[in-house]
Design a protein around this motif. Structure first.
Motif: not given
Ligand SMILES: Nc1ncnc2c1ncn2[C@@H]1O[C@H](COP(=O)(O)OP(=O)(O)OP(=O)(O)O)[C@@H](O)[C@H]1O
Ligand SMILES: Nc1ncnc2c1ncn2[C@@H]1O[C@H](COP(=O)(O)OP(=O)(O)OP(=O)(O)O)[C@@H](O)[C@H]1O
Ligand SMILES: [Mg+2]
Ligand SMILES: [Mg+2]
Lengths: 396, 328, 490, 349
Positions: C244, C277, C454, C471
């Motif tokens: 990330q 992002e 993301d 996730t």
């Protein structure tokens, strides 16, 4: 051959168009033939289709110069729009004689002199001495054509397939109308007021993508009740359509224009043909050029009234077509005799003159009062159609 | 209904015939994915050939066949150039347009202004049909070529939309790969349909010179019609029925031009002569997606879809493209 | 009836696509064909189904040697192939597509055809409206149509090339059931070409593996993913660690946007993406990703609403202006949209970099060579772009991107690339991401989406659903979502 | 260096083939009493017999080259500007209109104005087709054909109405354009307009430079080959296509003005005379390689002026058109054939 006489012939259309251009072309052949009899070998060089579409690269001046290079001493430019270019060419090639047909630059009078309110006065430039004009009095032929039409129509409605609108074409339409009106009353016993005589202009001498389709127009005439169409354009579309319709049983006729043999296109529908004989005049001019020189002139030559079909003397003629009925033929001959009578002596009994009053323009204004005869030059420059004709007098 | 009007309609149907046949021929070709742009020239050349041969042999049928042959040959050139030589169809078509026009004038010289008596394809009013009110006179009182055009319209429509070969025909213009997957010999069929379409163009040319306006002259009277026919195919959405509609529409406007001048309405000839061309642009505008949508907004919701489906005219997807799947 | 291939060879210029492949497929079996991109799978299948002739080698059906001239002939022998992009005619109706290619006389009877179509559809539970134009169907429906079409032609060997790309999980289930039925009831042979190991594991009885054109292994199922992977790549792939990067402020925003394309309309779309992002767009073809992305890059005008780039209103501005603001769009097709066949590499660089009105060719050439170095492009500055291989073309596309874009809007950036190439591309993208570029990308590879995003937006029939926690999501869940699962849920 | 060499090869082989085809054609069509030699002789006489003939060639070369170089631009952009004929026409009309408006005055002022007006007119007419194309996707081929026809009608209307000769009403041509606007030949024998020559040469050089060295030239190429990709690479595709047509129209406009201000000295129907279409042939013949335009245009001009002389052999002058068409078709096919024969080898190598 070094001592051969070479002359040029510049045509706007095709030499074999069965119309205006072919008439000129055969006039040229006539010259060759006659000169040969006189022991002079002559050669004609032709440039046909001199128009922006078919020959964009060529101008009258260039072609004339090429012809001069080939040894031409005399050049006939045979279309209205060639006139300004011919004048330039004549100035550039003083040793070559130029004859422009249907023009009037060699004429002192201008339209403005006759119709000051219609045309702007421009002081006239005299053309070069090696330039001259020539035209035949086709209005007589057109009058006969009009008469033949009037004698053959059953519906009392006649169509005139007009090319573009200018003084010459107005003159011819009017002449045809006068002939028709006269014969319709006198010989067909009809009411001249009831005779429908309409002109539709396609926009040019020959059909192009920019003009109306003459066959379409002819069909429109017939569909709307006309049964005779007089052609004012070079090719034979009116006659073709009439012939086709006859084959389908319609009782319709047409009268072609310009060329003596035009009826052959569709004999069964052909009432007759008013035609030009350029040969005799061309020969005269050629001989002048060969002899002690051509003298500038503006010639408007009439038929040989003693025999309007004499190939060696007449400039304009008429031949009956296969479709002309017995009765109509006799009456038509009577009408022609009336014209001849006048030409031999205006005082003659039972003589007919085309341009004798009362005559009004389409807009009702007077052209000639009762008994008055119209000045020939006013006829030449005729600014409007005559009263009684349906159709446009000007393009605007 | 008064005679004059009937006559005018009848003439309209007659004079539209060449356009109909030419546009149908091009439809066949383009449905197969090939553009034959040479129409404007081909029509002149084939018209000249038809009249010339008919005049020389005295047999109209021979003339017509000769014209169809010439049309087919021109089409063949385009097919070879695009399929074998992989040239731009538009380029070759355009050159052929000019070339054919000039050839017609050059080789037409001997036939210009020759007699046309008896040079029209057999005129036969259809026995019973011709007596029907109105339609009888307008549609069934003509020469054979006109009836041929009717037959072609329905024939081609049936062929394209109701037969198996028709499916293949459309498929090679829409998605050659799919056609190939189903065992259709794409390029062979493209040859065939281009040639068939071309021979119909030839027939159209003939239907001028031995049909609607017999004889031959320069400049050829049918100049410009080829382009209009091509536009009609687009306007017609590559569908026979709409194509015919378009052809009659254009012919109608032409007839109008003459009629208006003879009426009292004062309109310059030049303006009348522009009408068909303005219409050409307008129709192409109409079928171009954006405009339809804007126009449809005017209509009530319900009608919109039907109108859209009628107006929409999507070209065959593979139009003008090559298919090399077979050269493996 | 068995199918046997013997010593199949196929070359494309330098590429040896199939190299001496011999294999036998037994009746009633479902066989998976595995291998990385360019391994030769499609080529082998095309040879078997008659789309391409082998350079050498034989095909035996039931012990009989056969030679066929094309797909039609193969079908006559009972072998039919379902291409990745179904070979149907968009303008035809379902019925016409079904009928076209079936034997029969000059005309066809619509009623009969429709009856036969419906018979097959009922049997497999397909829903195919007979008179709808095929261009209106979904990929899944078009696959179904091809399947019934081939079966109606009497096909007993059905080859499917990557059939599960771009269809939902449920549609996939339905497909698999049908395939199993065919294998069991009709003793049909099913050959499944796929990159998706989970599919292969779920469906196949055995697998064969190709690498660089050669047959490098066969394996009876069941087998584990790792076994298959090692078979394919001759070793494990290092797992992709997802790093990330920190997010900056919003760089691109759609406000109450009203979008539409030929198929569907989308109302009140609100969306924003921040610097650094990565936003992945999931969904079946034509679910709305394309108009969404084109709107983000200003390629399609909004019917209403606003587009903002860094607080600057860009609504209605041409793509050029977006480009000037470093918002870059990358389309899926390389030579269709992105590169220009017939132009050299230098031409491309000059187009992308020349600021003024004059072109300095010397400079452009120098710059081009620099980029060729930097991006390991196999090609010369004077080569026409179409002479390069697929992966190299992709590399050039990367070289054309500005070094520091504000936002990259990419359609399927790795479509049709082998795993190495794909990874390399992502290195390049993530490098830019780390420098603060926002990335919006769509993909048919759920794996790729889960790996790099993301945030994930799922598109279904013009509806947009944001996956709550990337996730935690899985390829399976995503598969259900793109099938419209969230519609019932919400 | 190598480029030009391959270019030469590219032209040589097919051109040779084309010439052979043409020669065969001539032999086939000439009447028995005339020989191929006579025909070539005629072409020679028509073009080079004397200075005046040769100036005729140059006079035709001027508009043809202008149109040709303009079409190279539109072809670059992948556009089929068949409307070029109408753009010539409108250019001529604008020039004439200005000439009539300005009347007499200093040629140094009037002639430049007229030529500028001509560019405006041509560009304007082109912009109609361009608008229909970029805004509605109407094929420029069809709009072009239609606009050509409409331009002709406008011409006829002007001749018939406002511009008709004041002192009569000849329906075929307008009143002559004022002398101040006339382009004059150097001399009676070398009857070529210097202005025309200079403008043409400048135009050719400029266009070639722009195509080779500017971003716009590169944009044209990109749009022509793949508009969708070009857009993504930051090319303003619609503007590029639009401008390509406008520039071509402007050049065609100048060509049209030459026809009016020099060749005819008045306005007449069809004065563009199909030169636009010839231009398309020229450009097709050389697959839009600009450098060759002047040469091929010169060749065509020779053929046409030779055509004038052909008639003295009693050959219809449409023969010239046949020969040109045949030449271009043969060359196109030969190109395709050569590429077809070369391709497979390349793929192997
Ligand atoms: N028509 C062709 N011409 C040239 N090379 C080709 C052609 N088709 C395939 N190739 C090459 O042959 C090799 C094998 O291609 P193939 O499509 O069979 O691989 P694949 O395993 O199907 O890859 P993918 O998983 O992407 O479908 C590749 O290098 C490919 O580039
Ligand atoms: N469908 C095709 N048609 C023609 N040539 C092709 C095709 N596919 C691939 N090729 C050619 O085959 C060669 C290999 O193609 P491919 O795209 O598979 O490269 P690759 O082997 O995958 O290498 P890379 O990993 O760089 O993509 C290239 O020269 C390419 O131009
Ligand atoms: Mg594959
Ligand atoms: Mg690859």
């Amino acid at each position: 051959a070094q001592d051969e006489f070479v002359f040029g012939m510049i045509l706007v259309g095709a030499r074999n168009d069965q119309g205006w251009n072919q008439a000129h072309y055969e006039g040229g052949e006539y010259v060759i033939e006659k000169l040969a009899e006189a022991g002079v070998t002559a050669r004609m060089i032709v440039f046909e289709n001199l128009n922006p579409v078919v020959n964009p690269q060529a101008t009258v001046q260039d072609v004339a110069a090429s012809m001069a290079d080939e040894g031409a001493q005399l050049i006939f430019t045979t279309s209205d729009e060639f006139e300004p270019a011919t004048l330039e060419a004549a100035a550039q090639l003083p040793d070559v004689t130029f004859i422009h047909t249907s023009g009037s630059a060699a004429l002192e009078t201008t339209p403005a002199d006759l119709f000051p309110d219609l045309f702007e006065a421009t002081e006239r430039v005299a053309p070069p001495a090696n330039y001259g004009n020539l035209m035949g009095e086709m209005e007589h032929g057109k009058a006969i054509a009009g008469c033949a039409a009037a004698l053959s129509t059953k519906t009392g409605s006649i169509g005139y397939l007009g090319p573009l609108i200018n003084a010459e074409t107005r003159r011819f339409v009017s002449a045809a109308y006068l002939g028709a009106r006269y014969c319709y009353e006198k010989y067909a016993g009809g009411d001249p007021a009831a005779l429908k005589f309409e002109v539709i202009w396609i926009g040019f001498w020959i059909p192009t993508p920019d003009t109306l389709d003459p066959q379409q127009v002819t069909n429109t005439f017939f569909d709307n009740g006309a049964d005779v169409v007089i052609s004012g354009i070079d090719p034979q579309d009116a006659l073709i359509v009439a012939g086709q319709r006859r084959e389908q049983g319609d009782d319709v006729f047409a009268i072609p224009y310009d060329y003596e043999g035009a009826c052959d296109t569709a004999p069964d529908a052909c009432l007759g043909i008013p035609y030009f004989h350029w040969g005799p005049k061309y020969l005269e001019i050629a001989q002048a050029v060969l002899g002690d020189g051509y003298v500038q002139d503006w010639e408007w030559t009439s038929p040989d009234w003693s025999d309007i079909n004499n190939p060696d003397t007449t400039a304009v003629g008429w031949r009956n077509g296969p479709a002309l009925s017995e009765g109509a033929a006799t009456n038509l001959q009577a009408f022609i005799d009336e014209m001849i009578a006048y030409q031999t002596d205006p005082a003659n009994e039972g003589s007919f003159f085309l341009w004798e009053g009362p005559l009004n323009y389409q807009d009702g204004t007077v052209l000639a009062a009762e008994g008055e005869k119209v000045d020939p030059l006013k006829v030449w420059f005729l600014p409007l159609l005559l009263e009684g004709i349906v159709g446009d007098s000007t393009l605007e | 209904m008064d005679d004059a009007l009937l006559n005018i309609l009848r003439t309209l149907v007659l004079s539209a015939t060449p356009l109909v046949i030419a546009a149908l021929g091009e439809t066949i070709t383009e449905r197969a994915g090939v553009i034959n742009l040479s129409l404007d020239g081909s029509l002149s050349l084939t018209a000249m050939v038809a009249f010339g041969v008919a005049f020389a042999t005295g047999n109209i049928l021979v003339g017509i066949l000769a014209a169809m042959l010439v049309g087919a040959v021109i089409a063949l050139i385009i097919a070879v150039a695009s399929i074998e030589l992989r040239l731009d169809q538009v380029a070759v078509g355009f050159v052929l347009t000019l070339l054919a026009a000039d050839m017609s004038q050059f080789w037409g010289v001997p036939y210009a202004g020759k007699p046309t008596a008896g040079m029209t394809a057999a005129y036969l009013p259809l026995p019973l049909l011709k007596d029907l009110p109105i339609v009888g006179r307008v549609f069934f009182d003509h020469n054979i070529l006109v009836y041929v055009s009717y037959a072609l319209v329905f024939g081609i429509w049936f062929w394209l939309f109701s037969t198996r070969p028709g499916l293949a025909h459309r498929a090679i213009g829409e998605r050659p790969a799919a056609a190939f997957a189903r065992g259709t010999p794409v390029n062979r069929l493209r040859y065939i349909y281009t040639i068939v379409g071309g021979s119909l163009v030839g027939l159209a040319g003939a239907s001028y010179s031995v049909g609607v306006n017999p004889g031959w002259a320069t400049p050829p009277p049918m100049q410009g019609d080829g382009w209009i026919a091509l536009a009609i195919v687009i306007f017609g959405g590559w569908h026979p029925f709409r194509v015919v509609l378009g052809a009659y529409l254009f012919a109608g406007l032409r007839a109008l031009a003459g009629a208006i001048q003879s009426s009292d309405i004062a309109v310059p000839v030049t303006l009348l002569n522009t009408i068909p061309w303005l219409l050409m642009i307008f129709t192409l505008l109409l079928v171009s997606g954006g405009v339809i949508e804007r126009l449809l907004r005017i209509l009530p919701r319900g009608m919109q879809n039907r109108a859209r489906n009628f107006l929409r005219s999507d070209p065959p997807v593979a139009l003008g493209t090559r298919f090399d799947g077979e050269q493996r | 009836m068995n199918i046997e291939l013997r010593q199949i060879h196929k070359r494309f210029g330098s590429v040896h696509a199939n190299n001496d492949i011999s294999v036998t497929f037994a009746a009633g079996r479902i066989v998976g064909i595995l291998g990385e991109n360019g391994a030769g799978k499609s080529t082998l299948m095309k040879i078997l189904s008659g789309y391409q002739p082998a350079d050498s080698g034989e095909i035996l059906i039931g012990g009989q040697r056969v030679d066929y001239s094309g797909p039609q002939a193969a079908i006559a022998h009972g072998i039919g192939m379902l291409q990745q992009d179904p070979l149907d005619v968009g303008a035809f109706s379902v019925l016409e597509n079904f009928t076209y290619g079936q034997p029969g006389g000059l005309t066809f009877n619509r009623r009969d055809a429709e009856w036969r179509l419906n018979q097959l559809c009922q049997r497999f539970g397909f829903d195919l409206p007979a008179n709808t134009p095929v261009e209106m169907l979904s990929i899944a429906q078009r696959q179904q149509l091809e399947i019934v079409r081939l079966l109606a032609l009497g096909v007993r060997v059905l080859i499917l090339d990557e059939p599960t790309t771009g269809i939902s999980a449920d549609q996939k289930q339905q497909l698999f059931n049908v395939l199993r039925a065919l294998a069991q009831e009709m003793q049909a042979i099913i050959l499944l070409v796929s990159h998706k190991l989970e599919d292969v594991i779920a469906l196949c009885d055995e697998v064969i593996v190709l690498r660089a054109g050669q047959l490098v292994g066969a394996q009876q199922m069941p087998a584990t993913t790792s076994e298959l992977v090692s078979l394919m790549f001759g070793g494990q792939l290092p797992p992709q660690a997802r790093i990330q990067s920190h997010l900056g402020d919003v760089v691109l925003r759609l406000e109450n946007a009203h979008l539409s394309d030929r198929r569907l309309a989308m109302r009140d779309v609100n969306f924003q993406v921040r610097a650094g992002e990565v936003v992945g767009l999931a969904g079946l073809d034509g679910s709305g990703q394309r108009p969404f992305m084109r709107a983000c890059a200003g390629l399609d005008k909004l019917l209403s609403g606003r587009v903002m780039v860094k607080d600057e209103a860009m609504t209605g501005r041409p793509y050029r202006d977006f480009l000037a603001h470093k918002v870059v769009f990358g389309a899926a097709g390389r030579l269709e949209e992105g590169l220009i066949a017939g132009l050299t590499l230098t031409d491309h660089i000059a187009l992308a970099t020349t600021p003024g009105w004059a072109v300095d060719w010397a400079e452009a050439e120098r710059y081009t060579n620099a980029r060729i170095e930097q991006y390991h492009v196999r090609g010369r500055a004077t080569d026409n772009i179409e002479q390069l291989s697929g992966g190299n073309q992709q590399r050039v596309l990367m070289a054309l991107l500005p070094e520091d874009p504000v936002a990259l809007v990419l359609e399927q950036p790795t479509r049709g690339l082998d795993v190495e190439s794909a990874r390399w591309i992502w290195q390049q993208l993530l490098a830019r991401r780390d420098k603060g570029s926002a990335i919006i990308f769509s993909s048919a590879e759920l794996e790729e989406l889960v790996t790099y995003s993301d945030r994930i937006l799922v598109f279904y029939a013009g509806q947009i659903y944001e996956v709550p926690d990337v996730t935690r999501t899985s390829v399976d869940e995503l598969g259900h979502l793109i099938g419209g699962a969230f519609m019932q849920a919400t | 260096m190598k480029r030009t060499a391959t270019n030469l090869f590219f032209l040589a082989l097919p051109l040779l083939l084309g010439v052979i085809v043409v020669a065969i054609l001539i032999v086939l069509v000439v009447p028995p009493n005339t020989t191929l030699g006579d025909v070539l002789q005629a072409f020679w006489n028509g073009a080079f017999r004397n200075l005046r003939r040769f100036s005729g060639v140059l006079v035709f070369w001027i508009p043809l080259t202008l149109v040709g170089i303009g079409l190279v631009i539109t072809f670059r952009a992948g556009l089929w500007n068949i409307g070029v004929e109408g753009q010539m026409t409108l250019g001529g009309l604008f020039a004439a209109g200005l000439a009539f408006m300005l009347g007499e005055g200093s040629p140094l002022v009037i002639i430049p104005l007229c030529i500028f007006g001509a560019m405006l007119g041509g560009a304007l007419w082109a912009s109609v087709a361009a608008f229909l194309k970029v805004r509605f996707g109407v094929s420029e081929i069809f709009s072009g054909v239609a606009l050509n026809a409409i331009a002709n009608q406008i011409t006829l209307q002007l001749i018939a109405g406002p511009w008709k000769p004041g002192d009569s009403d000849k329906a075929q041509y307008s009143r002559p354009v004022p002398d101040a606007a006339r382009l004059l030949g150097v001399s009676q024998d070398f009857n070529v307009s210097v202005v025309g020559l200079v403008v043409t040469i400048v135009a050719v050089v400029l266009v070639l430079l722009v195509l080779a060295r500017t971003r716009w030239g590169l944009n044209l190429k990109a749009v022509g080959k793949n508009p969708r990709s070009a857009l993504l690479l930051g090319v303003p595709t619609t503007i590029t296509a639009f401008s390509a047509l406008m520039v071509c129209g402007a050049l065609a406009g100048i060509a049209g003005s030459q026809r009016i201000l020099f060749t005819y000295g008045d306005v007449r129907g069809q004065f563009a005379g199909g030169i636009g279409f010839l231009g398309l042939l020229v450009v097709l013949l050389i697959s839009a390689r600009g450098v060759w335009v002047p040469l091929i245009a010169f060749l065509f001009a020779i053929m046409l002026n030779g055509g004038t002389q052909l008639q003295f052999l009693n050959l219809d002058s449409s023969l010239t058109g046949v020969l040109q068409g045949a030449l271009v078709l043969a060359v196109l096919l030969a190109n395709g054939l050569r590429d077809r024969l070369r391709k497979p080898k390349q793929a192997k190598g």
